[in-house]
Design a protein around this motif. Structure first.
Motif, PDB file in Angstrom:
ATOM      1  N   ALA A 134      39.475  45.196  35.466  1.00  0.00           N
ATOM      2  CA  ALA A 134      40.201  44.084  36.086  1.00  0.00           C
ATOM      3  C   ALA A 134      41.660  44.091  35.644  1.00  0.00           C
ATOM      4  O   ALA A 134      42.565  43.862  36.460  1.00  0.00           O
ATOM      5  CB  ALA A 134      39.537  42.755  35.732  1.00  0.00           C
ATOM      6  N   LEU A 135      41.907  44.376  34.376  1.00  0.00           N
ATOM      7  CA  LEU A 135      43.285  44.468  33.882  1.00  0.00           C
ATOM      8  C   LEU A 135      44.038  45.576  34.603  1.00  0.00           C
ATOM      9  O   LEU A 135      45.179  45.407  35.030  1.00  0.00           O
ATOM     10  CB  LEU A 135      43.304  44.700  32.369  1.00  0.00           C
ATOM     11  CG  LEU A 135      44.679  44.923  31.742  1.00  0.00           C
ATOM     12  CD1 LEU A 135      45.564  43.699  31.930  1.00  0.00           C
ATOM     13  CD2 LEU A 135      44.523  45.264  30.268  1.00  0.00           C
ATOM     14  N   GLU A 182      44.865  44.443  38.040  1.00  0.00           N
ATOM     15  CA  GLU A 182      45.990  43.512  38.009  1.00  0.00           C
ATOM     16  C   GLU A 182      47.303  44.284  37.992  1.00  0.00           C
ATOM     17  O   GLU A 182      48.254  43.940  38.690  1.00  0.00           O
ATOM     18  CB  GLU A 182      45.915  42.619  36.776  1.00  0.00           C
ATOM     19  CG  GLU A 182      44.773  41.646  36.787  1.00  0.00           C
ATOM     20  CD  GLU A 182      44.556  40.986  35.438  1.00  0.00           C
ATOM     21  OE1 GLU A 182      45.491  40.967  34.601  1.00  0.00           O
ATOM     22  OE2 GLU A 182      43.447  40.480  35.210  1.00  0.00           O
ATOM     23  N   GLY A 184      48.368  45.642  41.253  1.00  0.00           N
ATOM     24  CA  GLY A 184      48.985  44.644  42.127  1.00  0.00           C
ATOM     25  C   GLY A 184      48.426  44.662  43.530  1.00  0.00           C
ATOM     26  O   GLY A 184      47.233  44.868  43.735  1.00  0.00           O
ATOM     27  N   HIS A 193      39.238  37.021  39.223  1.00  0.00           N
ATOM     28  CA  HIS A 193      40.204  36.929  38.120  1.00  0.00           C
ATOM     29  C   HIS A 193      41.402  37.846  38.377  1.00  0.00           C
ATOM     30  O   HIS A 193      42.552  37.439  38.201  1.00  0.00           O
ATOM     31  CB  HIS A 193      39.509  37.302  36.801  1.00  0.00           C
ATOM     32  CG  HIS A 193      40.433  37.345  35.646  1.00  0.00           C
ATOM     33  ND1 HIS A 193      40.807  36.220  34.952  1.00  0.00           N
ATOM     34  CD2 HIS A 193      41.092  38.387  35.074  1.00  0.00           C
ATOM     35  CE1 HIS A 193      41.648  36.568  33.995  1.00  0.00           C
ATOM     36  NE2 HIS A 193      41.833  37.869  34.043  1.00  0.00           N
ATOM     37  N   ALA A 194      41.134  39.074  38.800  1.00  0.00           N
ATOM     38  CA  ALA A 194      42.222  40.017  39.088  1.00  0.00           C
ATOM     39  C   ALA A 194      43.086  39.517  40.245  1.00  0.00           C
ATOM     40  O   ALA A 194      44.321  39.616  40.204  1.00  0.00           O
ATOM     41  CB  ALA A 194      41.659  41.406  39.397  1.00  0.00           C
ATOM     42  N   ALA A 230      45.406  36.906  38.972  1.00  0.00           N
ATOM     43  CA  ALA A 230      46.487  37.486  38.176  1.00  0.00           C
ATOM     44  C   ALA A 230      47.537  38.161  39.054  1.00  0.00           C
ATOM     45  O   ALA A 230      48.729  38.127  38.740  1.00  0.00           O
ATOM     46  CB  ALA A 230      45.920  38.478  37.167  1.00  0.00           C
ATOM     47  N   ILE A 231      47.100  38.770  40.148  1.00  0.00           N
ATOM     48  CA  ILE A 231      48.047  39.408  41.056  1.00  0.00           C
ATOM     49  C   ILE A 231      48.930  38.336  41.693  1.00  0.00           C
ATOM     50  O   ILE A 231      50.138  38.513  41.831  1.00  0.00           O
ATOM     51  CB  ILE A 231      47.312  40.247  42.124  1.00  0.00           C
ATOM     52  CG1 ILE A 231      46.678  41.467  41.449  1.00  0.00           C
ATOM     53  CG2 ILE A 231      48.261  40.669  43.249  1.00  0.00           C
ATOM     54  CD1 ILE A 231      45.708  42.235  42.325  1.00  0.00           C
ATOM     55  N   ALA A 260      42.706  31.158  41.639  1.00  0.00           N
ATOM     56  CA  ALA A 260      43.347  32.216  42.431  1.00  0.00           C
ATOM     57  C   ALA A 260      44.157  31.615  43.573  1.00  0.00           C
ATOM     58  O   ALA A 260      45.280  32.060  43.854  1.00  0.00           O
ATOM     59  CB  ALA A 260      42.312  33.200  42.976  1.00  0.00           C
TER      60      ALA A 260
END
Length: 167
Positions: free
Chosen positions: A55-56, A59, A62, A86-87, A90-91, A120
């Motif tokens: 997931a990081l 992110e 993008g 979650h990703a 974050a994007i 989100a």
């Protein structure tokens, strides 16, 4: 030559420095799209620690990761749905199609996914007008975190939509 090595370290670090490796990869200007298939595979198939790492990486990728992440929002595994959402949060940039997909997860049976979906949408504001009804319903969710996130998202809408929160 260093970028493929860093990409492989991102997915399988010998020393546990997952976050450091992901940030190094980003700092080197690695086109994260080159490792998207591996990241998606790790998000779908592996242990929670690997999923968090994937997931990081997504992110960092993008908007290039949006189509793949959208495809995972309906996954049977709640953990996969959660990390995908979650990703997306974050994007931050979610076009209308992405927002509508995330909006569908506001009614997910898993409360963490409902909360992450509201977050989100908050990160993606302004929200597509078709999501307002779902966010209004989320104001009455059984989970307090969802009830907190929904009005925060509604509060970021245009002035005439903010009144929805007080209804």
């Amino acid at each position: 030559r260093a970028i493929p090595a860093l990409a492989s370290l991102l997915l399988d670090p010998p020393d546990g420095g997952l976050r450091r490796n992901a940030l190094l990869l980003n700092d080197c200007g690695c086109p994260a799209t080159a490792v998207l298939p591996d990241l998606i595979c790790h998000l779908r198939l592996f242990h929670k620690d690997r999923r968090a790492l994937a997931a990081l990486g997504l992110e960092i990728a993008g908007v290039a990761a949006l189509p793949a992440l959208l495809g995972l929002l309906g996954n049977a595994d709640a953990d996969v749905r959660a990390w995908s959402t979650h990703a997306l949060a974050a994007i931050g940039y979610l076009d209308t199609e992405c927002q509508r997909s995330v909006t569908r997860n506001l009614s997910d049976p898993d409360r963490s996914i409902r909360r992450l979906s509201a977050v989100a949408l908050h990160a993606a504001a302004p929200v597509d007008p078709q999501t307002i009804g779902a966010l209004r319903q989320a104001l009455h969710d059984s989970d307090s975190d969802v009830r907190i996130a929904a009005p925060r998202t509604l509060g970021l809408l245009a002035d005439d939509s903010v009144a929805v929160v007080g209804d």
